[in-house]
Write a protein that holds these residues in place. Structure first.
Motif, PDB file in Angstrom:
ATOM      1  N   VAL A 185       8.105   6.459  -7.661  1.00 35.45           N
ATOM      2  CA  VAL A 185       7.955   6.985  -6.309  1.00 35.45           C
ATOM      3  C   VAL A 185       6.473   6.989  -5.948  1.00 35.45           C
ATOM      4  O   VAL A 185       5.608   6.842  -6.806  1.00 35.45           O
ATOM      5  CB  VAL A 185       8.539   8.411  -6.188  1.00 35.45           C
ATOM      6  CG1 VAL A 185      10.019   8.419  -6.533  1.00 35.45           C
ATOM      7  CG2 VAL A 185       7.791   9.386  -7.097  1.00 35.45           C
ATOM      8  N   GLY A 186       6.185   7.180  -4.669  1.00 37.15           N
ATOM      9  CA  GLY A 186       4.793   7.241  -4.253  1.00 37.15           C
ATOM     10  C   GLY A 186       4.645   6.835  -2.810  1.00 37.15           C
ATOM     11  O   GLY A 186       5.589   6.323  -2.182  1.00 37.15           O
ATOM     12  N   PRO A 187       3.464   7.040  -2.231  1.00 42.17           N
ATOM     13  CA  PRO A 187       3.237   6.680  -0.833  1.00 42.17           C
ATOM     14  C   PRO A 187       3.451   5.192  -0.576  1.00 42.17           C
ATOM     15  O   PRO A 187       3.426   4.362  -1.490  1.00 42.17           O
ATOM     16  CB  PRO A 187       1.768   7.076  -0.601  1.00 42.17           C
ATOM     17  CG  PRO A 187       1.487   8.116  -1.629  1.00 42.17           C
ATOM     18  CD  PRO A 187       2.304   7.717  -2.830  1.00 42.17           C
ATOM     19  N   PHE A 188       3.652   4.868   0.676  1.00 42.86           N
ATOM     20  CA  PHE A 188       3.863   3.500   1.134  1.00 42.86           C
ATOM     21  C   PHE A 188       2.710   2.599   0.688  1.00 42.86           C
ATOM     22  O   PHE A 188       1.542   2.943   0.809  1.00 42.86           O
ATOM     23  CB  PHE A 188       3.968   3.519   2.665  1.00 42.86           C
ATOM     24  CG  PHE A 188       4.146   2.181   3.308  1.00 42.86           C
ATOM     25  CD1 PHE A 188       5.172   1.340   2.932  1.00 42.86           C
ATOM     26  CD2 PHE A 188       3.276   1.777   4.312  1.00 42.86           C
ATOM     27  CE1 PHE A 188       5.338   0.106   3.541  1.00 42.86           C
ATOM     28  CE2 PHE A 188       3.431   0.559   4.930  1.00 42.86           C
ATOM     29  CZ  PHE A 188       4.467  -0.289   4.545  1.00 42.86           C
ATOM     30  N   GLN A 189       3.065   1.432   0.137  1.00 39.55           N
ATOM     31  CA  GLN A 189       2.107   0.409  -0.299  1.00 39.55           C
ATOM     32  C   GLN A 189       1.156   0.898  -1.394  1.00 39.55           C
ATOM     33  O   GLN A 189       0.007   0.482  -1.452  1.00 39.55           O
ATOM     34  CB  GLN A 189       1.295  -0.117   0.900  1.00 39.55           C
ATOM     35  CG  GLN A 189       2.141  -0.937   1.864  1.00 39.55           C
ATOM     36  CD  GLN A 189       1.335  -1.595   2.961  1.00 39.55           C
ATOM     37  OE1 GLN A 189       0.287  -1.088   3.363  1.00 39.55           O
ATOM     38  NE2 GLN A 189       1.818  -2.716   3.453  1.00 39.55           N
ATOM     39  N   SER A 190       1.659   1.776  -2.259  1.00 44.41           N
ATOM     40  CA  SER A 190       0.833   2.234  -3.378  1.00 44.41           C
ATOM     41  C   SER A 190       0.995   1.343  -4.606  1.00 44.41           C
ATOM     42  O   SER A 190       0.233   1.474  -5.557  1.00 44.41           O
ATOM     43  CB  SER A 190       1.186   3.686  -3.735  1.00 44.41           C
ATOM     44  OG  SER A 190       2.567   3.804  -4.050  1.00 44.41           O
ATOM     45  N   GLY A 191       1.979   0.423  -4.600  1.00 49.77           N
ATOM     46  CA  GLY A 191       2.133  -0.515  -5.701  1.00 49.77           C
ATOM     47  C   GLY A 191       3.298  -0.240  -6.623  1.00 49.77           C
ATOM     48  O   GLY A 191       3.300  -0.677  -7.776  1.00 49.77           O
ATOM     49  N   LYS A 192       4.334   0.435  -6.139  1.00 51.31           N
ATOM     50  CA  LYS A 192       5.469   0.781  -6.999  1.00 51.31           C
ATOM     51  C   LYS A 192       6.240  -0.460  -7.451  1.00 51.31           C
ATOM     52  O   LYS A 192       6.577  -0.591  -8.629  1.00 51.31           O
ATOM     53  CB  LYS A 192       6.409   1.741  -6.245  1.00 51.31           C
ATOM     54  CG  LYS A 192       5.763   3.050  -5.859  1.00 51.31           C
ATOM     55  CD  LYS A 192       6.684   3.913  -5.037  1.00 51.31           C
ATOM     56  CE  LYS A 192       6.989   3.337  -3.672  1.00 51.31           C
ATOM     57  NZ  LYS A 192       5.785   3.174  -2.828  1.00 51.31           N
TER      58      LYS A 192
END
Length: 682
Positions: free
Chosen positions: A17-24
């Motif tokens: 999980v993580g913010p948009f466009q963080s590289g998941k």
């Protein structure tokens, strides 16, 4: 204690999980490549990734749905759930989280993404999900890691505990020191990191950073606190045990460094998962699952394949689930498993059985929905989790381009809603439009693309009609007559109607005060029906409300009068009388409640004012440091595209809820413009 915490824990399920466009998705590719599940990492930009395999995801180069992929590492099985970072697709993450053992929060040193990070961490905190934070794109870092951590800490309600520190070569980071392991590593692109000697300045920095890490762990370990006070080096195994226990209990959030694109730090992340993340036993305990022979599972995602039918992605929490088993859902429904598939990204392989801890796709559970708890026992299981969709914030009216596809469209929308419960459909009874509600502009765009690409339904869309109405200001008395003679029996109806305004919100009232049988009683219901017919569309073109109509007199013909004749006469009387009653346009006003980061509040207030909003109050958001809550009254016509401006002003993190409050008069040029536009459209 050490042996117990690091014992085998069965197949594990980990959320990315993580913010948009963080590289998941890029991290998922790196994990699959480094663990040998795929020959080499794919690329989001090139459209070759295991995650984001759908046509919509590849077209927009962003995650628009959760992707599951399974791999093995050092003999253990791991299923990773790559969850979208955009708030518009966050429901997939929220539905999946109850069943995961732990989460990897992928983020970067970008202060603008702090509100999005806080939203995600809050979800994890509320569900008591153990979590690591993977500080991605470390090769592009231009700030010290401690400064970055200080920036990110306000997003987390528990301490962010640095597990690694970078090794700098000038302005570039070339490796890291593992503070728990007390070893130094140099990154090797797309290869395992190289162990180097820990000496010189790196050794001094390691000692200081390790002591800081141990201090935070000692806040929840009295024995470790005593060792630190007495300068006794704690045993390494005890440190790892503390990290595992405090992670499991939600007391800390360990922070690891890396670059998903270069596959740096991936193996250390996997080893941290292997040794410190809890397994299925701890997850089942967190969910209140008691050990039993019967299989128990949680359905966290529904998919409709073009040729494979319905699949229910399920985490088996206990027991042993066979293909062909009958399962009962907490909703009371019963279904039979027809196929068990191992989740491996874009490809799924069949398997005969699923054990506790496995994450699998179950075929043909037609009556089972996302969020359901299913079990093979005789009793209906208790629901393990309740995931309510976020309130919708944007709508479009849709219709099939070809009328013969109307039924097909209805079926496709039902399947879309099964896959994504944050999409909702409402039938507008006045306009007969199908209104599709979603979480934002991109969410609705992707929904229309899925209708076209996957379900073969082309649709046209337009902005939904606003619920304008009209009322009157003046009372009059009006006669309505209907007389027609065309051979044989004719038609005759004659009524006298008092038409007068009612206070706002009173709706419609009908009464009769006929004396002397001027209108026979058996025709009075028809008169009321005619009045109601006329109020459907008033002189301004909208439904008429807050009006009282009283039948006071009239006449009839013993042969030619009928229900139809009196209904027609009443409709004519009201239609002719309303233009003389000083009609006025009404628009719906809603109470809007916006939540946003504090630094965006001034911009939100300006947006509301520009949209004819009347600000009622703004205050700090309860329990959310750094956030505000703004309440306002707004016309429905101004709310339509509000979410687009709101998301732009809050780096994608703000949202709102709304509720109808009252109808208000619109006068002058604004009313003229609305009426003219409505007539042109009609």
């Amino acid at each position: 204690m050490g042996q117990d915490l690091r014992s085998p824990r069965g197949p594990r399920c980990i959320a990315l999980v993580g913010p948009f466009q963080s590289g998941k998705t890029t991290l998922l590719e790196a994990i699959l490549a480094r663990t040998g599940a795929i020959p080499r990492a794919g690329s989001v930009d090139a459209g070759t990734s295991v995650g984001d395999a759908s046509p919509e995801a590849r077209h927009h180069k962003m995650s628009v749905a959760m992707t599951a992929a399974t791999t093995t590492f050092m003999g253990d099985s791991y299923t990773f759930l790559d969850c979208p970072g955009s708030i518009e697709f966050i429901h997939d993450m929220r539905a999946a989280l109850p069943a995961v053992d732990a989460a990897i929060v992928v983020c970067e040193a970008d202060e603008k993404k702090l509100p999005q990070l806080q939203l995600i961490l809050r979800e994890l905190e509320e569900l008591r999900i153990p979590r690591f934070l993977f500080l991605n794109k470390i090769d592009r870092a231009n700030a010290r890691v401690r400064e970055t951590l200080a920036t990110l800490q306000p997003a987390s309600r528990v301490p962010l505990v640095l597990r690694q520190i970078p090794i700098w070569n000038g302005e570039l980071i070339e490796g890291f020191v593992d503070l728990a392991l007390e070893r130094a590593f140099i990154y090797r692109e797309h290869r395992a990191s190289e162990v180097i000697g820990l000496e010189g300045g790196n050794l001094d920095r390691e000692k200081e950073a390790r002591f800081s890490m141990l201090e935070k762990l000692a806040d929840h370990d009295d024995a470790l606190m005593e060792q630190l006070l007495e300068d006794i080096p704690p045993p390494r195994d005890a440190v790892f045990d503390d990290l595992a226990r405090e992670l499991r209990d939600g007391l800390i959030c360990p922070v690891l460094l890396g670059s998903a694109l270069r596959e740096n730090g991936v193996l250390r992340l996997m080893k941290a998962l292997r040794h410190e993340a809890p397994g299925i036993a701890e997850t089942a305990k967190r969910l209140g699952v008691k050990e039993a022979k019967e299989a128990l599972g949680y359905v966290f995602k529904t998919l409709h394949l073009q040729h494979g039918g319905k699949l229910s992605l399920t985490r088996v929490l206990s027991g042993h689930l066979d293909d062909g088993a009958t399962v009962h859902a907490a909703s009371g429904e019963t279904a039979r498993v027809s196929g068990i598939l191992a989740a491996t990204g874009a490809n799924d392989s069949k398997r005969p059985v699923a054990e506790a801890g496995d994450t699998v796709a179950l075929g043909k559970l037609d009556t089972v929905k996302t969020g359901d708890t299913v079990a093979t026992g005789k009793a209906v299981p208790k629901a393990l989790a309740k995931v309510d969709p976020c309130p919708p914030v944007l709508a479009i009216s849709i219709a099939a381009l070809d009328r013969k596809d109307d039924v097909k469209l209805g079926q496709a929308l039902l399947r879309l809603n099964e896959e994504d419960p944050s999409l909702t459909m409402v039938q507008n009874q006045r306009t007969h439009d199908t209104v599709l509600w979603g979480q934002g502009e991109m969410h609705l765009r992707v929904a229309l693309e899925r209708l076209r690409e996957r379900f073969g339904v082309n649709v046209k869309s337009h902005t939904p009609a606003i619920g304008y109405q009209e009322t009157i200001r003046k009372a009059i008395t009006q006669r309505g007559r209907h007389k027609k003679q065309s051979g044989g029996h004719g038609q005759f109806g004659d009524v006298v109607l008092d038409i007068k305004p009612l206070p706002r919100g009173e709706g419609f009232q009908f009464a009769e005060k006929v004396v002397g049988g001027a209108v026979p009683r058996n025709y009075i219901p028809a008169v009321e029906e005619g009045v109601v017919d006329a109020l459907v569309r008033g002189p301004l073109g909208f439904p008429v409300i807050d009006v009282a109509v009283t039948l006071t007199d009239g006449s009839y013909h013993s042969v030619d009068s009928s229900d139809l004749a009196f209904r027609t006469a009443a409709r004519a009387g009201v239609s002719e009388g309303l233009p003389q009653c000083a009609p006025v346009l009404l628009e719906p006003i809603h109470t809007v409640e916006i939540v946003c980061p504090t630094e965006a509040t001034a911009r939100i207030n300006a947006i509301l004012s520009a949209r004819r909003g009347q600000i009622l109050s703004f205050d700090t958001r309860d329990g959310w440091p750094g956030w505000d809550c703004v309440r306002a009254m707004m016309p429905e016509a101004e709310i339509g595209e509000l979410i687009v401006e709101l998301r732009s002003a809050t780096a994608g993190a703000g949202s709102f809820t709304r509720q109808f409050d009252h109808m208000a008069e619109v006068t002058g040029r604004a009313a003229d413009h609305i009426i003219a536009s409505h007539r042109d459209a009609a």
